[in-house]
Scaffold this motif. Structure first.
Motif, short mmCIF file in Angstrom:
data_model
loop_
_atom_site.label_atom_id
_atom_site.label_comp_id
_atom_site.label_asym_id
_atom_site.label_seq_id
_atom_site.Cartn_x
_atom_site.Cartn_y
_atom_site.Cartn_z
N UNK A 211 -19.56 -63.89 -45.45
CA UNK A 211 -20.33 -64.97 -46.09
C UNK A 211 -21.24 -64.42 -47.19
N UNK A 212 -21.82 -63.24 -46.96
CA UNK A 212 -22.75 -62.68 -47.93
C UNK A 212 -22.08 -61.73 -48.93
N UNK A 213 -20.77 -61.53 -48.81
CA UNK A 213 -20.05 -60.72 -49.81
C UNK A 213 -19.97 -61.51 -51.12
N UNK A 214 -20.08 -60.80 -52.24
CA UNK A 214 -20.09 -61.46 -53.55
C UNK A 214 -18.86 -61.16 -54.39
N UNK A 215 -18.19 -60.03 -54.14
CA UNK A 215 -17.16 -59.61 -55.08
C UNK A 215 -15.80 -59.32 -54.44
N UNK A 216 -15.79 -58.62 -53.31
CA UNK A 216 -14.51 -58.06 -52.87
C UNK A 216 -14.47 -57.91 -51.35
N UNK A 217 -13.27 -58.11 -50.81
CA UNK A 217 -13.03 -57.88 -49.39
C UNK A 217 -11.74 -57.10 -49.24
N UNK A 218 -11.83 -55.88 -48.70
CA UNK A 218 -10.66 -55.03 -48.46
C UNK A 218 -10.42 -54.98 -46.95
N UNK A 219 -9.16 -55.11 -46.54
CA UNK A 219 -8.89 -55.07 -45.11
C UNK A 219 -7.58 -54.38 -44.81
N UNK A 220 -7.55 -53.71 -43.66
CA UNK A 220 -6.32 -53.09 -43.14
C UNK A 220 -6.14 -53.60 -41.72
N UNK B 44 -11.93 -66.89 -50.57
CA UNK B 44 -11.06 -67.05 -51.74
C UNK B 44 -11.53 -68.19 -52.62
N UNK B 45 -12.02 -69.27 -52.01
CA UNK B 45 -12.56 -70.37 -52.82
C UNK B 45 -13.77 -69.93 -53.62
N UNK B 46 -14.54 -68.99 -53.08
CA UNK B 46 -15.71 -68.49 -53.79
C UNK B 46 -15.35 -67.48 -54.86
N UNK B 47 -14.08 -67.12 -54.96
CA UNK B 47 -13.65 -66.22 -56.03
C UNK B 47 -13.65 -64.76 -55.66
N UNK B 48 -13.77 -64.42 -54.38
CA UNK B 48 -13.73 -63.02 -53.98
C UNK B 48 -12.34 -62.44 -54.20
N UNK B 49 -12.29 -61.19 -54.63
CA UNK B 49 -11.03 -60.45 -54.67
C UNK B 49 -10.71 -60.02 -53.24
N UNK B 50 -9.52 -60.34 -52.78
CA UNK B 50 -9.13 -59.98 -51.42
C UNK B 50 -7.86 -59.15 -51.45
N UNK B 51 -7.93 -57.94 -50.91
CA UNK B 51 -6.77 -57.06 -50.80
C UNK B 51 -6.55 -56.77 -49.32
N UNK B 52 -5.35 -57.07 -48.84
CA UNK B 52 -5.03 -56.91 -47.42
C UNK B 52 -3.78 -56.06 -47.25
N UNK C 81 1.58 -65.83 -46.58
CA UNK C 81 2.04 -66.58 -47.75
C UNK C 81 0.97 -67.54 -48.24
N UNK C 82 0.26 -68.16 -47.31
CA UNK C 82 -0.81 -69.07 -47.70
C UNK C 82 -1.96 -68.32 -48.37
N UNK C 83 -2.29 -67.13 -47.84
CA UNK C 83 -3.32 -66.32 -48.48
C UNK C 83 -2.93 -65.95 -49.91
N UNK C 84 -1.68 -65.56 -50.08
CA UNK C 84 -1.21 -65.19 -51.42
C UNK C 84 -1.25 -66.38 -52.37
N UNK C 85 -0.88 -67.54 -51.84
CA UNK C 85 -0.90 -68.73 -52.68
C UNK C 85 -2.31 -69.06 -53.15
N UNK C 86 -3.31 -68.67 -52.38
CA UNK C 86 -4.71 -68.92 -52.76
C UNK C 86 -5.30 -67.78 -53.59
N UNK C 87 -4.50 -66.73 -53.86
CA UNK C 87 -4.98 -65.67 -54.74
C UNK C 87 -5.17 -64.32 -54.12
N UNK C 88 -4.96 -64.17 -52.80
CA UNK C 88 -5.12 -62.87 -52.17
C UNK C 88 -3.96 -61.94 -52.54
N UNK C 89 -4.23 -60.64 -52.53
CA UNK C 89 -3.20 -59.64 -52.75
C UNK C 89 -2.85 -59.04 -51.38
N UNK C 90 -1.56 -59.03 -51.06
CA UNK C 90 -1.12 -58.56 -49.75
C UNK C 90 -0.02 -57.52 -49.94
#
Length: 323
Positions: free
Chosen positions: A136-145, A167-175, A192-201
């Motif tokens: 919630x308090x992240x502003x730019x990026x979320x990286x996950x493994x 993703x709605x807030x515009x965070x870059x998400x790499x999973x 697939x839904x995450x990718x459709x919303x802009x996440x990189x997987x």
């Protein structure tokens, strides 16, 4: 109007009863109206004072008590209620400053953390709550493994709301997922839904280390990699964060985009629908998804097919045997 329909507009039950009685029997005197409404005369006078003040009835000598036109009354009540709600919303918005005081309390508590900048969070519920807070308090990026292959229904339900909000807030998400996660249709559809919303997987074979990194400033790793349910460590120490980011970057470089020959079930449905249905609104309605999500799937499919427009994408999909 059905009985008690005006209560949500700020009209009391006895006021609505008298107003309706005046509508049904215009021009009655006070005694007759009291009888029609089932009230005594004193009660009626108190109600009439409030109704007159609100402009819902008028009383005139020789004409009895007359109810104001329902259209006029309803518009006035709605406008008044909306004004009250707007004022309430403004008060709620103005109270958001309280978050600063709460954050001060949180920071004071965090000062009790070990000197190496690592805090322990025990129990699955507390870990989930901490992840939601950090996201919630992240502003730019979320990286996950995610190293354990397919995701359970509970895991998807637990993460989906926070992921979509980020993703709605515009965070870059790499999973990064294990490749065999795609063998599970539920997991593949969620990715697939995450990718459709802009996440990189991306996917990677072999062992992975579970981690979440927020804005490259805070990380969360399992307390015991062999038993993730025990709890997690929240890392703040810059040197440790740097090492985790380096490890993530190595995984990311070695990983591959999702199998180009794999189509999630929803992508298959979108592709077939896109060929048959001309308008996006109709296609989205047929699949029971939003137009935005429908178009997001189409945009992702076109990128995977190296197509610049839909007609070219259809031809490329046929060449690949997707249609």
């Amino acid at each position: 109007m059905a009985e008690a329909e005006l209560s949500h507009l700020g009209v009391a039950e006895d006021e609505e009863l008298v107003y309706r009685s005046a509508l049904r029997s215009p021009g009655l005197g006070a005694e007759a109206l009291a009888l029609a409404a089932g009230l005594d005369t004193d009660e009626l006078r108190a109600v009439l004072e409030r109704l007159e003040s609100a402009g819902m009835v008028t009383t005139a000598d020789g004409q009895g008590i007359v109810a104001t036109d329902p259209f006029v009354v309803t518009e006035r009540l709605v406008e008044s209620r909306l004004t009250e709600l707007q004022a309430e919303i403004q008060r709620v918005i103005a109270s958001r400053h309280v978050v600063n005081a709460l954050l001060d309390e949180q920071r004071n508590g965090r000062r009790q953390s070990p000197p190496e900048g690592v805090e322990r969070v025990e129990g699955a519920d507390r870990v989930r709550a901490r992840i939601d807070e950090l996201a919630f308090f992240a502003h730019h990026e979320l990286l996950s493994v995610q190293p354990n292959g397919p995701l359970s229904t509970a895991a998807i339900e637990g993460a989906k709301e926070a992921d979509m909000r980020a993703l709605r807030r515009g965070l870059t998400m790499q999973t990064i997922m294990r490749t065999d996660a795609l063998h599970d249709q539920q997991t593949a559809d969620y990715l697939a839904e995450l990718r459709a919303r802009g996440a990189q997987v991306r996917t990677l074979d072999g062992p992975l280390e579970r981690m979440l990194i927020f804005d490259r400033r805070t990380a969360l790793v399992p307390m015991d990699p062999r038993e993730s349910g025990r709890g997690a460590l929240v890392v703040h120490q810059p040197g440790m964060i740097s090492s985790l980011i380096t490890l993530f970057d190595r995984f990311w470089e070695a990983a591959k985009d999702l199998d180009q020959e794999h189509l999630a079930e929803i992508e298959q449905q979108v592709l077939r629908t896109m060929v048959r249905v001309e308008k996006d609104e109709a296609g989205a309605r047929e699949l029971g998804i939003s137009v935005r999500t429908y178009r997001g799937h189409i945009a992702h499919l076109l990128r995977r097919l190296n197509a610049t427009h839909r007609a070219q994408g259809v031809l490329a999909a046929r060449d690949r045997g997707w249609l």
